[in-house]
Design a protein around this motif. Structure first.
Motif, PDB file in Angstrom:
ATOM      1  N   TYR A   1       0.827  -1.206   0.000  1.00  0.00           N
ATOM      2  CA  TYR A   1       0.000   0.000   0.000  1.00  0.00           C
ATOM      3  C   TYR A   1       0.864   1.260   0.000  1.00  0.00           C
ATOM      4  O   TYR A   1       0.608   2.216  -0.733  1.00  0.00           O
ATOM      5  CB  TYR A   1      -0.932  -0.014   1.225  1.00  0.00           C
ATOM      6  CG  TYR A   1      -1.654   1.287   1.483  1.00  0.00           C
ATOM      7  CD1 TYR A   1      -2.706   1.695   0.676  1.00  0.00           C
ATOM      8  CD2 TYR A   1      -1.263   2.105   2.543  1.00  0.00           C
ATOM      9  CE1 TYR A   1      -3.365   2.899   0.930  1.00  0.00           C
ATOM     10  CE2 TYR A   1      -1.913   3.299   2.798  1.00  0.00           C
ATOM     11  CZ  TYR A   1      -2.963   3.695   1.992  1.00  0.00           C
ATOM     12  OH  TYR A   1      -3.610   4.879   2.235  1.00  0.00           O
ATOM     13  N   SER A   2       1.918   1.245   0.813  1.00  0.00           N
ATOM     14  CA  SER A   2       2.812   2.404   0.865  1.00  0.00           C
ATOM     15  C   SER A   2       3.461   2.661  -0.489  1.00  0.00           C
ATOM     16  O   SER A   2       3.563   3.802  -0.938  1.00  0.00           O
ATOM     17  CB  SER A   2       3.926   2.175   1.878  1.00  0.00           C
ATOM     18  OG  SER A   2       3.392   2.048   3.149  1.00  0.00           O
ATOM     19  N   TYR A   3       3.907   1.590  -1.106  1.00  0.00           N
ATOM     20  CA  TYR A   3       4.565   1.741  -2.406  1.00  0.00           C
ATOM     21  C   TYR A   3       3.579   2.220  -3.464  1.00  0.00           C
ATOM     22  O   TYR A   3       3.911   3.037  -4.326  1.00  0.00           O
ATOM     23  CB  TYR A   3       5.203   0.418  -2.838  1.00  0.00           C
ATOM     24  CG  TYR A   3       6.304  -0.051  -1.912  1.00  0.00           C
ATOM     25  CD1 TYR A   3       7.421   0.748  -1.679  1.00  0.00           C
ATOM     26  CD2 TYR A   3       6.234  -1.276  -1.263  1.00  0.00           C
ATOM     27  CE1 TYR A   3       8.436   0.326  -0.836  1.00  0.00           C
ATOM     28  CE2 TYR A   3       7.245  -1.703  -0.416  1.00  0.00           C
ATOM     29  CZ  TYR A   3       8.344  -0.895  -0.206  1.00  0.00           C
ATOM     30  OH  TYR A   3       9.345  -1.312   0.633  1.00  0.00           O
ATOM     31  N   VAL A   4       2.361   1.709  -3.387  1.00  0.00           N
ATOM     32  CA  VAL A   4       1.342   2.120  -4.355  1.00  0.00           C
ATOM     33  C   VAL A   4       1.023   3.606  -4.197  1.00  0.00           C
ATOM     34  O   VAL A   4       0.939   4.352  -5.168  1.00  0.00           O
ATOM     35  CB  VAL A   4       0.067   1.253  -4.197  1.00  0.00           C
ATOM     36  CG1 VAL A   4      -1.111   1.882  -4.920  1.00  0.00           C
ATOM     37  CG2 VAL A   4       0.332  -0.156  -4.706  1.00  0.00           C
ATOM     38  N   LYS A   5       0.872   4.050  -2.948  1.00  0.00           N
ATOM     39  CA  LYS A   5       0.582   5.461  -2.705  1.00  0.00           C
ATOM     40  C   LYS A   5       1.700   6.342  -3.262  1.00  0.00           C
ATOM     41  O   LYS A   5       1.459   7.358  -3.911  1.00  0.00           O
ATOM     42  CB  LYS A   5       0.454   5.735  -1.192  1.00  0.00           C
ATOM     43  CG  LYS A   5      -0.792   5.175  -0.568  1.00  0.00           C
ATOM     44  CD  LYS A   5      -2.024   5.967  -0.929  1.00  0.00           C
ATOM     45  CE  LYS A   5      -2.133   7.196  -0.036  1.00  0.00           C
ATOM     46  NZ  LYS A   5      -3.423   7.881  -0.282  1.00  0.00           N
ATOM     47  N   GLU A   6       2.929   5.916  -3.003  1.00  0.00           N
ATOM     48  CA  GLU A   6       4.069   6.698  -3.478  1.00  0.00           C
ATOM     49  C   GLU A   6       4.097   6.703  -5.003  1.00  0.00           C
ATOM     50  O   GLU A   6       4.316   7.744  -5.629  1.00  0.00           O
ATOM     51  CB  GLU A   6       5.358   6.104  -2.917  1.00  0.00           C
ATOM     52  CG  GLU A   6       6.576   6.902  -3.315  1.00  0.00           C
ATOM     53  CD  GLU A   6       7.815   6.570  -2.498  1.00  0.00           C
ATOM     54  OE1 GLU A   6       7.745   5.682  -1.621  1.00  0.00           O
ATOM     55  OE2 GLU A   6       8.847   7.216  -2.750  1.00  0.00           O
ATOM     56  N   ALA A   7       3.840   5.538  -5.581  1.00  0.00           N
ATOM     57  CA  ALA A   7       3.869   5.428  -7.040  1.00  0.00           C
ATOM     58  C   ALA A   7       2.808   6.319  -7.676  1.00  0.00           C
ATOM     59  O   ALA A   7       3.071   7.018  -8.665  1.00  0.00           O
ATOM     60  CB  ALA A   7       3.669   3.974  -7.451  1.00  0.00           C
ATOM     61  N   LEU A   8       1.610   6.316  -7.105  1.00  0.00           N
ATOM     62  CA  LEU A   8       0.534   7.120  -7.689  1.00  0.00           C
ATOM     63  C   LEU A   8       0.840   8.609  -7.591  1.00  0.00           C
ATOM     64  O   LEU A   8       0.608   9.373  -8.530  1.00  0.00           O
ATOM     65  CB  LEU A   8      -0.807   6.798  -7.004  1.00  0.00           C
ATOM     66  CG  LEU A   8      -1.367   5.396  -7.306  1.00  0.00           C
ATOM     67  CD1 LEU A   8      -2.596   5.123  -6.455  1.00  0.00           C
ATOM     68  CD2 LEU A   8      -1.689   5.231  -8.785  1.00  0.00           C
ATOM     69  N   ALA A   9       1.396   9.007  -6.445  1.00  0.00           N
ATOM     70  CA  ALA A   9       1.760  10.409  -6.273  1.00  0.00           C
ATOM     71  C   ALA A   9       2.814  10.790  -7.308  1.00  0.00           C
ATOM     72  O   ALA A   9       2.771  11.866  -7.918  1.00  0.00           O
ATOM     73  CB  ALA A   9       2.292  10.650  -4.866  1.00  0.00           C
ATOM     74  N   TRP A  10       3.722   9.899  -7.518  1.00  0.00           N
ATOM     75  CA  TRP A  10       4.837  10.105  -8.423  1.00  0.00           C
ATOM     76  C   TRP A  10       4.347  10.197  -9.866  1.00  0.00           C
ATOM     77  O   TRP A  10       4.823  11.007 -10.663  1.00  0.00           O
ATOM     78  CB  TRP A  10       5.767   8.907  -8.254  1.00  0.00           C
ATOM     79  CG  TRP A  10       7.198   9.238  -8.418  1.00  0.00           C
ATOM     80  CD1 TRP A  10       7.730  10.465  -8.608  1.00  0.00           C
ATOM     81  CD2 TRP A  10       8.256   8.295  -8.425  1.00  0.00           C
ATOM     82  NE1 TRP A  10       9.092  10.342  -8.729  1.00  0.00           N
ATOM     83  CE2 TRP A  10       9.437   9.037  -8.617  1.00  0.00           C
ATOM     84  CE3 TRP A  10       8.351   6.924  -8.278  1.00  0.00           C
ATOM     85  CZ2 TRP A  10      10.687   8.437  -8.683  1.00  0.00           C
ATOM     86  CZ3 TRP A  10       9.588   6.327  -8.337  1.00  0.00           C
ATOM     87  CH2 TRP A  10      10.748   7.068  -8.528  1.00  0.00           C
ATOM     88  N   LEU A  11       3.388   9.341 -10.181  1.00  0.00           N
ATOM     89  CA  LEU A  11       2.836   9.331 -11.540  1.00  0.00           C
ATOM     90  C   LEU A  11       1.806  10.439 -11.747  1.00  0.00           C
ATOM     91  O   LEU A  11       1.372  10.695 -12.865  1.00  0.00           O
ATOM     92  CB  LEU A  11       2.164   7.975 -11.817  1.00  0.00           C
ATOM     93  CG  LEU A  11       3.084   6.763 -12.019  1.00  0.00           C
ATOM     94  CD1 LEU A  11       2.306   5.470 -11.830  1.00  0.00           C
ATOM     95  CD2 LEU A  11       3.736   6.807 -13.398  1.00  0.00           C
ATOM     96  N   GLY A  12       1.400  11.063 -10.640  1.00  0.00           N
ATOM     97  CA  GLY A  12       0.372  12.091 -10.732  1.00  0.00           C
ATOM     98  C   GLY A  12      -0.995  11.538 -11.116  1.00  0.00           C
ATOM     99  O   GLY A  12      -1.790  12.209 -11.765  1.00  0.00           O
ATOM    100  N   VAL A  13      -1.255  10.314 -10.715  1.00  0.00           N
ATOM    101  CA  VAL A  13      -2.531   9.673 -11.056  1.00  0.00           C
ATOM    102  C   VAL A  13      -3.471   9.763  -9.864  1.00  0.00           C
ATOM    103  O   VAL A  13      -3.076   9.436  -8.749  1.00  0.00           O
ATOM    104  CB  VAL A  13      -2.304   8.186 -11.409  1.00  0.00           C
ATOM    105  CG1 VAL A  13      -3.628   7.454 -11.543  1.00  0.00           C
ATOM    106  CG2 VAL A  13      -1.477   8.063 -12.673  1.00  0.00           C
ATOM    107  N   ASP A  14      -4.710  10.247 -10.080  1.00  0.00           N
ATOM    108  CA  ASP A  14      -5.630  10.209  -8.943  1.00  0.00           C
ATOM    109  C   ASP A  14      -7.022   9.672  -9.296  1.00  0.00           C
ATOM    110  O   ASP A  14      -7.888   9.602  -8.435  1.00  0.00           O
ATOM    111  CB  ASP A  14      -5.728  11.579  -8.248  1.00  0.00           C
ATOM    112  CG  ASP A  14      -6.026  12.682  -9.236  1.00  0.00           C
ATOM    113  OD1 ASP A  14      -6.409  12.353 -10.380  1.00  0.00           O
ATOM    114  OD2 ASP A  14      -5.870  13.860  -8.869  1.00  0.00           O
ATOM    115  N   ASP A  15      -7.193   9.254 -10.556  1.00  0.00           N
ATOM    116  CA  ASP A  15      -8.519   8.712 -10.865  1.00  0.00           C
ATOM    117  C   ASP A  15      -8.562   7.194 -10.737  1.00  0.00           C
ATOM    118  O   ASP A  15      -8.974   6.484 -11.638  1.00  0.00           O
ATOM    119  CB  ASP A  15      -8.991   9.167 -12.256  1.00  0.00           C
ATOM    120  CG  ASP A  15      -7.966   8.841 -13.333  1.00  0.00           C
ATOM    121  OD1 ASP A  15      -6.818   8.512 -12.972  1.00  0.00           O
ATOM    122  OD2 ASP A  15      -8.313   8.895 -14.528  1.00  0.00           O
ATOM    123  N   VAL A  16      -8.087   6.714  -9.581  1.00  0.00           N
ATOM    124  CA  VAL A  16      -8.177   5.280  -9.296  1.00  0.00           C
ATOM    125  C   VAL A  16      -8.821   5.078  -7.926  1.00  0.00           C
ATOM    126  O   VAL A  16      -8.845   5.984  -7.092  1.00  0.00           O
ATOM    127  CB  VAL A  16      -6.789   4.586  -9.260  1.00  0.00           C
ATOM    128  CG1 VAL A  16      -6.155   4.541 -10.620  1.00  0.00           C
ATOM    129  CG2 VAL A  16      -5.886   5.260  -8.250  1.00  0.00           C
TER     130      VAL A  16
END
Ligand code: SF4
Ligand code: SF4
Lengths: 645, 203
Positions: free
Chosen positions: A262-277
């Motif tokens: 979960y931590s890695y996913v949160k970091e990855a999404l922030a990094w990718l700038g993705v929020d529509d998931v």
């Protein structure tokens, strides 16, 4: 920055502190009013055990270092049967040692909360294999809680006790190296009065042979009960505070992330700038609560499961989806590697691929440029410490047994004898296995007395095993070798401490966290068992050690040599604390002929080669003053330079 | 408040790397940040190559710094800086202790130790970083105890342009952590590190 043992006992609810995951779990156990804790140390679980040892007296907890994981498990289990809150901790492979009791006891249930902390080691930073405890949990039908941060690890520990008590079922708290050995900000909670007052808690065992005696007639009743319980727990876990759905409610894409992923996913999404998931954060990878899946899958068109190691969640989700007629694509191990640990890079790469995006950092270009680096950077594997007694023991063994002998070894610092220049470790399988393997090799290569066919020219077999490992699982193997008339040498490398996991005591030292226990001498055990040759040597005396090894090899039957000298790291630590000094050696350049024996045969890390002068040198900052080099050098080039740092 | 700051600490087991990581973690916690410190324990610590991660900011999650994301690499041994150079972000800084500890493999003639020029070239040209080296052990001895090598390096680290924690803050945590009689030596070591870094960075 206070001492960890103080922090773990602080009566300061609300205080924010920086704790290692393992320390946080210890605090969680105290907040849960634990009464009994028993464990055998194993990286990456050891700091939990050590912290409990350090605070036990002050918190009224009974704590023991058991001789192996199975015995520890049985100690804690019995306490839980008696209505107390109890815990055991181990590394993933420790669960294998426990497995016999573990799997049989599940059906009996518990009275007080019983939590089994198991620390997995993805990528095998300090382990002999990579195994996923969640698979065991599913096998045994025991729920697993998996934290995503040190703070959550503490909170989950409390919850684990409650869940266990509520369902009278044992619970696994599973961490990985990156939770156990990560520090994070943790908010302290309330400590119960009994812990604050150091009140030792006692239980009450209610006899019930229909429950605690697993004769087939009883065990037959257990299995369906276990399955029923786990379904009830599955329902309960839909309300578990460590499971939640977050992100965009009407998103078409979903990601399921158990535990630390979960931590890695949160970091990855922030990094990718993705929020529509939409994200399903899962603190309970087994059993996966179906009710939450129903809610989560609503409106989704594609799902990715980002989990470390085995597809434990993936399989449950796919089966559930199939059974419920859900036919959207569900991805997992086709995007996320099944081996080695999860990293942000892996999460970013998987999610980017899943969403058809570019990774924000060009990892491939980094790899490309890094190739050149790995070609010129010399390897630096871990090595036996300077002044380590094991180095001398190996050196003497090799000299006495010759290069054609076979050297089965075991799990501990001494496994590092595998590396050049010592190369005195030919096999390492599991705790205690060296003696079993030595016996097996003797049977296979030499034959045993009493047999018609025995080989004329016998192979010399010298097994090495540590003191703690000897008591862990070496004992039954030694009995087996003696009973079956093996012809092997077993060298117990007794450094008077369980060194690799951080200096815990064992029966060979006799200390316990509650004061002196009874010391068991390895040589007495070997004699009592009927070994044909038993001797104790001091490995700091290399010549004497060599002589004894020679005799041991010549003796027919099972020879046990106890090479006893305290762990150098432990000794230096104590000396530093007391402000004491030790002799530091140096090379007399006139005497050094450049033969390199000290480097090519002995290999103390404090000794290095001066290529210009063509002489050996000692790094005074690393030398711990054992004098081994002086005994090994044929030209007497090593001399004491000065006293200490 | 920075969003995220990443430090990678490398060296040889036994050099005080975990202590350094823990100190920096506490300093960041006291400054009000979310913190993660990642460490290695057990066998991998024994005189082998060691890496620890310190991350803090408004939002940090995993304990490991991803590749290409380290603001600073603090290396207790020169070749260990190179071993983990893939963590450095473009324009990042490497602060390295200049004392090589040749691995046994090098002494045995099974591997070679790269020259300082080679190390510098890769860091600066291939990885677009900046390297400064200081003899931290010498400075620690000058302060009074070689054990303070890690504090010298931490002192130097606080001079990194853009380092988000104040020098005073870090010093305070060190002061509170070390035994009373060792406070002066440690403070001196810290100052020597600060001074050396200032000169090297031209501040
Ligand atoms: S910790 Fe002790 S036993 Fe292990 S390698 Fe170092 S000196 Fe030897
Ligand atoms: S240099 Fe010599 S005296 Fe010093 S630790 Fe190594 S073998 Fe022992």
């Amino acid at each position: 920055m206070a001492k960890v043992t103080d922090i773990v006992l602080w009566d300061k609810p609300g205080e924010r502190v920086l704790l290692l995951g393992n320390h946080a779990i210890a605090r969680g156990a105290l907040e849960a009013n634990i009464a009994v804790f028993a464990a055998y140390p194993g990286t990456p679980s050891s700091e939990l055990t050590d912290t409990m040892a350090a605070v036990a007296e002050k918190a009224g907890v009974y704590m023991e270092y058991s001789t192996n994981e199975k015995v520890a498990f049985e100690t804690a289990l019995s306490a839980a049967w008696s209505g107390l809150r109890a815990m055991t901790a181990m590394k993933h492979v420790g669960l294998n040692v426990t497995a016999d009791t573990f799997l049989s006891a599940v059906g009996m249930g518990v009275e007080g909360g019983f939590v089994i902390m198991v620390a997995d080691d993805p990528s095998m930073w300090s382990s002999q294999n990579e195994q996923d405890t969640r698979v065991y949990a599913k096998f045994a039908q025991v729920p697993v809680l998996e934290p995503s941060s040190p703070h959550e690890a503490k909170e989950m520990t409390k919850y684990a006790f409650e869940l266990s008590e509520k369902f009278k079922h044992m619970v696994i708290l599973r961490t990985t190296t990156r939770i156990s050995h990560a520090r994070g900000d943790v908010v302290l909670g309330e400590l119960p009065e009994e812990i604050k007052q150091a009140k030792r808690k006692f239980g009450d065992f209610k006899k019930d042979p229909s429950r605690f005696v697993d004769v087939p007639s009883n065990a037959r009743r257990f299995h369906p009960i276990i399955l029923e319980k786990i379904e009830k727990i599955r329902e309960e876990l839909a309300e578990c505070p460590f499971n939640w759905i977050e992100g965009k409610e009407d998103a078409k894409v979903g990601i399921i992330a158990p535990g630390l992923a979960y931590s890695y996913v949160k970091e990855a999404l922030a990094w990718l700038g993705v929020d529509d998931v939409k994200i399903l954060k899962l603190g309970t990878p087994f059993p996966v609560p179906y009710k939450l899946l129903e809610k989560f899958f609503d409106g989704l068109e594609r799902v990715l499961i980002v989990e470390e190691l085995e597809p434990v969640v993936e399989e449950q989700v796919k089966v559930w989806a199939f059974d419920n007629g859900i036919r959207i694509p569900i991805h997992g191990k086709d995007y996320v590697p099944r081996v080695y640990e999860m990293t942000t890079r892996r999460a970013v790469t998987a999610i980017a691929k899943f969403l058809g995006l570019e990774t924000p950092v060009d990892f491939e270009s980094i790899d490309e440029r890094y190739k050149k680096v790995s070609a010129i950077v010399p390897p630096r594997p871990p090595s036996l410490c300077p002044a380590c007694p094991h180095r001398n023991t190996f050196y003497a063994i090799k000299k006495a047994a010759g290069p054609n002998a076979i050297f089965p070894s075991d799990i501990g610092c001494y496994t590092l004898g595998l590396l050049p220049p010592l190369k005195t470790v030919d096999t390492t399988v599991a705790m205690g296995a060296s003696i079993g393997v030595a016996h097996g090799l003797d049977v296979a290569l030499n034959g045993v007395p009493g047999e018609k066919e025995t080989k004329e020219k016998k192979k010399i077999i010298v097994a090495t095993i540590g003191d703690s490992t000897f008591f862990h699982t070496g004992l039954p193997a030694l009995a087996n070798a003696i009973y079956n008339r093996s012809n092997v040498v077993i060298v117990v490398m007794d450094n008077l401490v369980t060194a690799m996991t951080g200096d815990q005591p064992n029966p060979g030292t006799g200390d316990t966290p509650h004061g002196p226990g009874k010391r068991i001498l390895i040589e007495d055990v070997a004699k009592a068992m009927g070994a044909d040759f038993v001797e104790v040597v001091d490995p700091y005396d290399i010549k004497a050690t060599y002589e004894v090894m020679k005799k041991a090899i010549e003796t027919e039957g099972v020879s046990v040599v106890v090479a006893r000298r305290v762990c150098a790291l432990h000794r230096v630590g104590e000396m530093r604390r007391r402000g004491e000094k030790w002799p530091i050696y140096t090379v007399n350049e006139e005497k050094c002929t450049g033969c390199k024996i000290c480097i090519n045969a002995y290999g103390c890390p404090a000794i290095y080669w001066d290529a210009e002068k063509k002489k050996a040198q000692v790094n005074p900052l690393i030398c711990w003053g054992c004098g081994g080099c002086a005994q090994v050098c044929p030209f007497g080039a090593f001399e004491v330079m000065k006293e200490g740092e | 408040m920075v969003k995220e700051y990443n430090i990678v600490i490398t060296g040889v087991g036994g050099q005080g790397i975990l202590t350094a990581a823990n100190l920096l973690g506490w300093a960041a916690l006291h400054a009000g940040y979310k913190v993660r410190v990642g460490e290695v324990h057990g066998m991998s610590q024994r005189f082998g190559s060691v890496i620890a991660y310190v991350r803090f900011g408004e939002d940090v999650y995993g304990a490991m710094v991803p590749e290409g994301k380290a603001d600073v690499i603090l290396a207790f041994e020169p070749v260990e800086a190179l071993r983990y150079i893939n963590y450095l972000k473009e324009g990042g800084l490497v602060i390295a202790n200049s004392n090589p500890i040749p691995p046994v493999q090098v002494s045995m003639g099974l591997a070679t130790y790269p020259s300082m020029e080679e190390i510098k070239k890769i860091i600066e040209e291939d990885f677009k970083g900046k390297l400064i080296t200081l003899d931290a052990e010498k400075l620690a001895l000058e302060a009074g105890n070689v054990i303070t090598t890690n504090v010298v390096l931490i002192g130097a680290l606080t001079q990194t342009p853009g380092f988000p924690l104040s020098e005073e803050h870090v010093k305070e945590v060190i002061r509170l952590s070390v035994p009373k009689k060792a406070v002066d030596v440690n403070m001196k070591a810290f100052e020597l590190g600060v001074k050396a870094a200032k000169e090297l960075l031209g501040l």
